[in-house]
Design a protein around this motif. Structure first.
Motif, mmCIF file in Angstrom:
data_model
loop_
_atom_site.group_PDB
_atom_site.id
_atom_site.type_symbol
_atom_site.label_atom_id
_atom_site.label_comp_id
_atom_site.label_asym_id
_atom_site.label_seq_id
_atom_site.Cartn_x
_atom_site.Cartn_y
_atom_site.Cartn_z
ATOM 1 N N UNK A 5 0.839 -1.202 0.000
ATOM 2 C CA UNK A 5 0.000 0.000 0.000
ATOM 3 C C UNK A 5 0.872 1.249 0.000
ATOM 4 N N UNK A 6 1.897 1.252 0.842
ATOM 5 C CA UNK A 6 2.805 2.404 0.886
ATOM 6 C C UNK A 6 3.513 2.589 -0.460
ATOM 7 N N UNK A 7 3.894 1.494 -1.097
ATOM 8 C CA UNK A 7 4.563 1.573 -2.399
ATOM 9 C C UNK A 7 3.629 2.161 -3.451
ATOM 10 N N UNK A 8 2.377 1.761 -3.424
ATOM 11 C CA UNK A 8 1.422 2.269 -4.404
ATOM 12 C C UNK A 8 1.225 3.779 -4.252
ATOM 13 N N UNK A 9 1.180 4.273 -3.017
ATOM 14 C CA UNK A 9 0.907 5.691 -2.783
ATOM 15 C C UNK A 9 2.172 6.552 -2.690
ATOM 16 N N UNK A 10 3.357 5.956 -2.808
ATOM 17 C CA UNK A 10 4.599 6.733 -2.826
ATOM 18 C C UNK A 10 4.757 7.357 -4.212
ATOM 19 N N UNK A 11 5.104 8.634 -4.280
ATOM 20 C CA UNK A 11 5.256 9.282 -5.590
ATOM 21 C C UNK A 11 6.318 8.594 -6.444
ATOM 22 N N UNK A 12 6.068 8.579 -7.740
ATOM 23 C CA UNK A 12 7.025 7.964 -8.674
ATOM 24 C C UNK A 12 8.364 8.675 -8.589
ATOM 25 N N UNK A 13 9.424 7.894 -8.652
ATOM 26 C CA UNK A 13 10.769 8.441 -8.605
ATOM 27 C C UNK A 13 11.315 8.610 -7.198
ATOM 28 N N UNK A 15 12.930 7.570 -3.740
ATOM 29 C CA UNK A 15 13.895 6.520 -3.437
ATOM 30 C C UNK A 15 13.524 5.720 -2.194
ATOM 31 N N UNK A 16 12.561 6.189 -1.413
ATOM 32 C CA UNK A 16 12.177 5.488 -0.183
ATOM 33 C C UNK A 16 10.660 5.471 -0.059
ATOM 34 N N UNK A 17 10.172 4.447 0.587
ATOM 35 C CA UNK A 17 8.749 4.362 0.866
ATOM 36 C C UNK A 17 8.405 5.302 2.013
ATOM 37 N N UNK A 18 7.214 5.841 1.973
ATOM 38 C CA UNK A 18 6.787 6.700 3.079
ATOM 39 C C UNK A 18 5.527 6.111 3.699
ATOM 40 N N UNK A 19 5.602 5.839 4.991
ATOM 41 C CA UNK A 19 4.453 5.336 5.747
ATOM 42 C C UNK A 19 3.804 6.514 6.441
ATOM 43 N N UNK A 20 2.706 6.998 5.878
ATOM 44 C CA UNK A 20 1.979 8.113 6.469
ATOM 45 C C UNK A 20 0.542 7.662 6.683
ATOM 46 N N UNK A 21 -0.015 7.999 7.824
ATOM 47 C CA UNK A 21 -1.381 7.608 8.131
ATOM 48 C C UNK A 21 -2.311 8.807 8.216
ATOM 49 N N UNK A 22 -1.959 9.884 7.549
ATOM 50 C CA UNK A 22 -2.855 11.032 7.485
ATOM 51 C C UNK A 22 -2.508 11.849 6.255
ATOM 52 N N UNK A 23 -3.451 12.663 5.834
ATOM 53 C CA UNK A 23 -3.205 13.548 4.716
ATOM 54 C C UNK A 23 -3.772 13.055 3.403
#
Length: 117
Positions: A5-13, A15-23
């Motif tokens: 899920x984090x990979x799908x919502x991480x912007x293209x390009x 370099x790291x996955x972002x785990x955010x639970x708000x916004x």
């Protein structure tokens, strides 16, 4: 699952996955739906295989998911969508309670009472 899920919502390009639970409402609801489905799968597998740890893990994850839904996700919904989400949660909770009641209330055998004359 969380990584996907984090990979799908991480912007293209990025370099790291972002785990955010708000916004991002779509990402938040995707986490909630995925956790609920996984919890129901764990609960069903625990019932089918008669594995107590899987059942408890499923119930625990379902509880955490419901708390996240009530205290985090519903705050971002409009009135009509909030009603729809609550109906969906009620259906999931009733399904889980029906499964648990159906397979474990009948599993306990009642001992016949001895009567004294």
């Amino acid at each position: 699952m969380n990584i996907e899920i984090a990979d799908y919502f991480t912007p293209r390009g990025a370099m790291a996955l972002s785990f955010e639970f708000s916004g991002n409402f779509a990402r938040d609801m995707t986490y909630t739906i995925a956790w609920a489905l996984y919890a129901l799968t764990l609960l069903s597998a625990g019932i089918w295989k008669q594995a107590r740890p899987a059942r408890y893990a499923g119930l625990g994850l379902l509880s955490v998911t419901l708390l996240k839904l009530f205290f985090h996700d519903l705050a971002q919904l409009a009135q009509l969508y909030r009603i729809g989400a609550l109906v969906a949660v009620a259906i999931i909770a009733m399904l889980a309670s029906f499964l648990y009641q159906r397979f474990f209330a009948g599993a306990k055998t009642a001992k016949p009472h001895e009567t004294t004359a």
